[in-house]
Design a protein around this motif. Structure first.
Motif, PDB file in Angstrom:
ATOM      1  N   ASP A   1       0.822  -1.213   0.000  1.00 43.02           N
ATOM      2  CA  ASP A   1       0.000   0.000   0.000  1.00 43.02           C
ATOM      3  C   ASP A   1       0.852   1.257   0.000  1.00 43.02           C
ATOM      4  O   ASP A   1       0.385   2.328  -0.394  1.00 43.02           O
ATOM      5  CB  ASP A   1      -0.912   0.015   1.229  1.00 43.02           C
ATOM      6  CG  ASP A   1      -1.866  -1.168   1.243  1.00 43.02           C
ATOM      7  OD1 ASP A   1      -2.774  -1.200   0.396  1.00 43.02           O
ATOM      8  OD2 ASP A   1      -1.691  -2.068   2.086  1.00 43.02           O
TER       9      ASP A   1
ATOM     10  N   SER B   1      -6.057   4.266   0.652  1.00 41.39           N
ATOM     11  CA  SER B   1      -5.572   3.811   1.956  1.00 41.39           C
ATOM     12  C   SER B   1      -5.380   4.996   2.902  1.00 41.39           C
ATOM     13  O   SER B   1      -5.652   4.899   4.109  1.00 41.39           O
ATOM     14  CB  SER B   1      -4.254   3.054   1.801  1.00 41.39           C
ATOM     15  OG  SER B   1      -4.433   1.861   1.070  1.00 41.39           O
TER      16      SER B   1
ATOM     17  N   LYS C   1      -8.877   6.563   3.720  1.00 42.88           N
ATOM     18  CA  LYS C   1      -9.641   5.675   4.607  1.00 42.88           C
ATOM     19  C   LYS C   1      -9.365   5.975   6.077  1.00 42.88           C
ATOM     20  O   LYS C   1     -10.261   5.838   6.930  1.00 42.88           O
ATOM     21  CB  LYS C   1      -9.298   4.218   4.289  1.00 42.88           C
ATOM     22  CG  LYS C   1     -10.079   3.192   5.087  1.00 42.88           C
ATOM     23  CD  LYS C   1      -9.696   1.778   4.661  1.00 42.88           C
ATOM     24  CE  LYS C   1     -10.446   0.728   5.482  1.00 42.88           C
ATOM     25  NZ  LYS C   1     -10.060  -0.650   5.078  1.00 42.88           N
ATOM     26  N   ILE C   2      -8.151   6.403   6.403  1.00 46.46           N
ATOM     27  CA  ILE C   2      -7.821   6.695   7.800  1.00 46.46           C
ATOM     28  C   ILE C   2      -7.899   8.189   8.100  1.00 46.46           C
ATOM     29  O   ILE C   2      -7.484   8.641   9.169  1.00 46.46           O
ATOM     30  CB  ILE C   2      -6.431   6.144   8.181  1.00 46.46           C
ATOM     31  CG1 ILE C   2      -5.326   6.805   7.345  1.00 46.46           C
ATOM     32  CG2 ILE C   2      -6.382   4.633   8.047  1.00 46.46           C
ATOM     33  CD1 ILE C   2      -3.927   6.515   7.855  1.00 46.46           C
TER      34      ILE C   2
ATOM     35  N   ARG D   1      -0.525   5.386  11.767  1.00 45.88           N
ATOM     36  CA  ARG D   1      -1.938   5.026  11.638  1.00 45.88           C
ATOM     37  C   ARG D   1      -2.168   4.079  10.468  1.00 45.88           C
ATOM     38  O   ARG D   1      -3.009   3.177  10.541  1.00 45.88           O
ATOM     39  CB  ARG D   1      -2.791   6.290  11.496  1.00 45.88           C
ATOM     40  CG  ARG D   1      -2.924   7.059  12.813  1.00 45.88           C
ATOM     41  CD  ARG D   1      -3.933   8.189  12.711  1.00 45.88           C
ATOM     42  NE  ARG D   1      -3.453   9.306  11.942  1.00 45.88           N
ATOM     43  CZ  ARG D   1      -4.000   9.762  10.819  1.00 45.88           C
ATOM     44  NH1 ARG D   1      -5.078   9.164  10.310  1.00 45.88           N
ATOM     45  NH2 ARG D   1      -3.490  10.798  10.190  1.00 45.88           N
ATOM     46  N   LEU D   2      -1.416   4.280   9.382  1.00 46.18           N
ATOM     47  CA  LEU D   2      -1.516   3.341   8.267  1.00 46.18           C
ATOM     48  C   LEU D   2      -1.087   1.946   8.694  1.00 46.18           C
ATOM     49  O   LEU D   2      -1.784   0.956   8.419  1.00 46.18           O
ATOM     50  CB  LEU D   2      -0.643   3.819   7.097  1.00 46.18           C
ATOM     51  CG  LEU D   2      -1.239   4.834   6.132  1.00 46.18           C
ATOM     52  CD1 LEU D   2      -0.177   5.337   5.161  1.00 46.18           C
ATOM     53  CD2 LEU D   2      -2.402   4.228   5.347  1.00 46.18           C
TER      54      LEU D   2
ATOM     55  N   ASN E   1      -0.985   0.700  11.684  1.00 46.97           N
ATOM     56  CA  ASN E   1      -1.912   0.173  12.678  1.00 46.97           C
ATOM     57  C   ASN E   1      -3.241  -0.252  12.055  1.00 46.97           C
ATOM     58  O   ASN E   1      -3.954  -1.092  12.611  1.00 46.97           O
ATOM     59  CB  ASN E   1      -2.160   1.216  13.768  1.00 46.97           C
ATOM     60  CG  ASN E   1      -2.811   0.636  14.998  1.00 46.97           C
ATOM     61  OD1 ASN E   1      -2.394  -0.406  15.497  1.00 46.97           O
ATOM     62  ND2 ASN E   1      -3.839   1.302  15.517  1.00 46.97           N
ATOM     63  N   SER E   2      -3.579   0.324  10.882  1.00 51.24           N
ATOM     64  CA  SER E   2      -4.825  -0.038  10.205  1.00 51.24           C
ATOM     65  C   SER E   2      -4.703  -1.338   9.418  1.00 51.24           C
ATOM     66  O   SER E   2      -5.694  -1.830   8.869  1.00 51.24           O
ATOM     67  CB  SER E   2      -5.252   1.088   9.257  1.00 51.24           C
ATOM     68  OG  SER E   2      -4.408   1.131   8.099  1.00 51.24           O
ATOM     69  N   GLY E   3      -3.492  -1.883   9.340  1.00 51.32           N
ATOM     70  CA  GLY E   3      -3.277  -3.118   8.593  1.00 51.32           C
ATOM     71  C   GLY E   3      -2.725  -2.905   7.200  1.00 51.32           C
ATOM     72  O   GLY E   3      -2.552  -3.864   6.442  1.00 51.32           O
ATOM     73  N   ALA E   4      -2.434  -1.648   6.839  1.00 52.95           N
ATOM     74  CA  ALA E   4      -1.852  -1.378   5.527  1.00 52.95           C
ATOM     75  C   ALA E   4      -0.453  -1.992   5.439  1.00 52.95           C
ATOM     76  O   ALA E   4       0.254  -2.131   6.441  1.00 52.95           O
ATOM     77  CB  ALA E   4      -1.787   0.123   5.270  1.00 52.95           C
TER      78      ALA E   4
ATOM     79  N   TYR F   1      -4.792   6.385  20.132  1.00 54.69           N
ATOM     80  CA  TYR F   1      -4.691   5.238  19.229  1.00 54.69           C
ATOM     81  C   TYR F   1      -5.497   4.052  19.753  1.00 54.69           C
ATOM     82  O   TYR F   1      -5.509   3.770  20.952  1.00 54.69           O
ATOM     83  CB  TYR F   1      -3.226   4.827  19.057  1.00 54.69           C
ATOM     84  CG  TYR F   1      -2.487   5.591  17.988  1.00 54.69           C
ATOM     85  CD1 TYR F   1      -2.670   6.958  17.815  1.00 54.69           C
ATOM     86  CD2 TYR F   1      -1.577   4.953  17.153  1.00 54.69           C
ATOM     87  CE1 TYR F   1      -1.982   7.662  16.850  1.00 54.69           C
ATOM     88  CE2 TYR F   1      -0.871   5.653  16.184  1.00 54.69           C
ATOM     89  CZ  TYR F   1      -1.079   7.002  16.036  1.00 54.69           C
ATOM     90  OH  TYR F   1      -0.388   7.705  15.079  1.00 54.69           O
ATOM     91  N   ASP F   2      -6.149   3.379  18.831  1.00 52.80           N
ATOM     92  CA  ASP F   2      -6.922   2.180  19.166  1.00 52.80           C
ATOM     93  C   ASP F   2      -5.997   0.971  19.096  1.00 52.80           C
ATOM     94  O   ASP F   2      -5.706   0.453  18.021  1.00 52.80           O
ATOM     95  CB  ASP F   2      -8.085   2.032  18.183  1.00 52.80           C
ATOM     96  CG  ASP F   2      -8.987   0.838  18.519  1.00 52.80           C
ATOM     97  OD1 ASP F   2      -8.887   0.345  19.656  1.00 52.80           O
ATOM     98  OD2 ASP F   2      -9.757   0.409  17.645  1.00 52.80           O
TER      99      ASP F   2
END
Length: 339
Positions: free
Chosen positions: A137, A192, A195-196, A214-215, A217-220, A261-262
């Motif tokens: 990504d 990508s 999206k965040i 954040r990317l 951590n989002s799974g990117a 952060y989650d």
């Protein structure tokens, strides 16, 4: 290449008028976003490096972030106006500027380029081949250095000089600074990033570091492209700032990670352990930098914070030197940072 649009941004509304005859309905593969603030002396070389690319399926978006050198900047940019999308806005910081570029970008991918850095002619071609081959990504290319050599340690010959050899980046590696991402070396999927939520407009410091975190951590899928494809300009008044400002940016993002952060319980425990260690190290390094400049009060404050976080013989020693022998402390640190 696409037609040019000169726009102003007021209250988040975009208005514009095409200036060239090439069709605006042809969607480019890559949107190149260049934020601009006080970079008039460099912008010509930067934009030339984009138009010298061997990969040509792109558009160029330049965002003037309320720069005080606008008159000189636009004079330098004038030869390119019919080949770019030029946005002007009130000064809102680089996050707002890059987000403005993202609003009008049409490419599947976005490539970020600071207005004082320079791409090699094969930059986009090699980055796109790498992304297609690895299915990532985001790809971050390696960089060599130009500009003020005094802001870069002499052992650093390229950005990824001391990074681990494997290609993919993880959230933990970014937090721990085992890897870092150079913004001018990034090509990423636009969706990508959207999206965040894009860059955090509330951050005036460390917004790019926050986005990569954040990317991840989002799974990117973020990956290092370990080929030197750009020249990164070191200057103390630029978007990247000096070493102290770099450390302050990192500390600022640590606060956001802790508060917003989650993270899963296990990830939070691991991340907070890393952050605690990094805070202690960064405060100690800032103390040495302040001392090398003769700012003993600031040095003492940083050393005290480092000692509070991690009590060691080194922190105790430098605190004693700051109190009883500040001239010696300055001399020692100056030799380290000003050889």
């Amino acid at each position: 290449m696409q037609s040019s649009i000169v726009t102003s941004i007021n209250d988040n509304q975009l208005t514009g008028l095409p200036l060239a005859s090439s069709p605006i309905n042809v969607v480019p593969t890559v949107s190149v976003i260049i934020p601009a603030y006080n970079i008039a002396p460099y912008i010509t070389e930067t934009v030339h490096s984009v138009f010298a690319q061997t990969f040509t399926d792109y558009e160029v978006i330049v965002v003037n972030d309320g720069s005080p050198d606008t008159e000189d900047f636009e004079r330098e940019l004038q030869p390119f106006f019919e080949r770019i999308v030029y946005l002007k806005q009130e000064n809102g910081g680089v996050s707002v500027a890059r987000n403005a570029g993202l609003q009008v970008a049409r490419g599947e991918f976005v490539a970020f380029l600071d207005g004082d850095d320079v791409w090699l002619p094969n930059y986009l071609d090699q980055q796109m081949k790498f992304i297609r081959a690895h299915g990532c990504d985001l790809a971050c290319a390696d960089a060599s250095f130009i500009g003020d050599a005094t802001t870069q340690p002499t052992y650093m010959t390229a950005w990824m000089n001391d990074a681990p050899a494997t290609g993919d980046l993880t959230f933990a590696e970014l937090v721990d600074a085992r890897r870092s991402v150079i913004t001018s070396g990034v090509v990423a999927k636009r969706q990508s990033i959207l999206k965040i939520g894009g860059f955090d407009p509330g951050l005036r410091r460390g917004q790019d570091f926050d986005l990569w975190l954040r990317l991840a951590n989002s799974g990117a899928h973020l990956s290092y492209h370990r080929e030197v494809l750009l020249k990164y300009r070191r200057r103390t008044d630029g978007l990247s700032g000096d070493v102290i400002d770099s450390h302050l940016r990192e500390l600022n993002i640590f606060d956001k990670i802790e508060q917003l952060y989650d993270l899963s319980p296990r990830q939070r425990t691991e991340t907070l352990t890393i952050i605690h260690k990094r805070r202690a190290l960064l405060q100690f390094e800032m103390g040495k930098l302040y001392a090398s400049r003769g700012d003993i009060e600031a040095a003492s404050n940083s050393f005290a914070k480092a000692h509070e976080l991690r009590r060691t013989l080194k922190t105790r020693a430098v605190l004693s030197l700051a109190q009883f022998a500040p001239a010696i402390l300055k001399s020692i640190c100056a030799r380290r940072y000003n050889p």
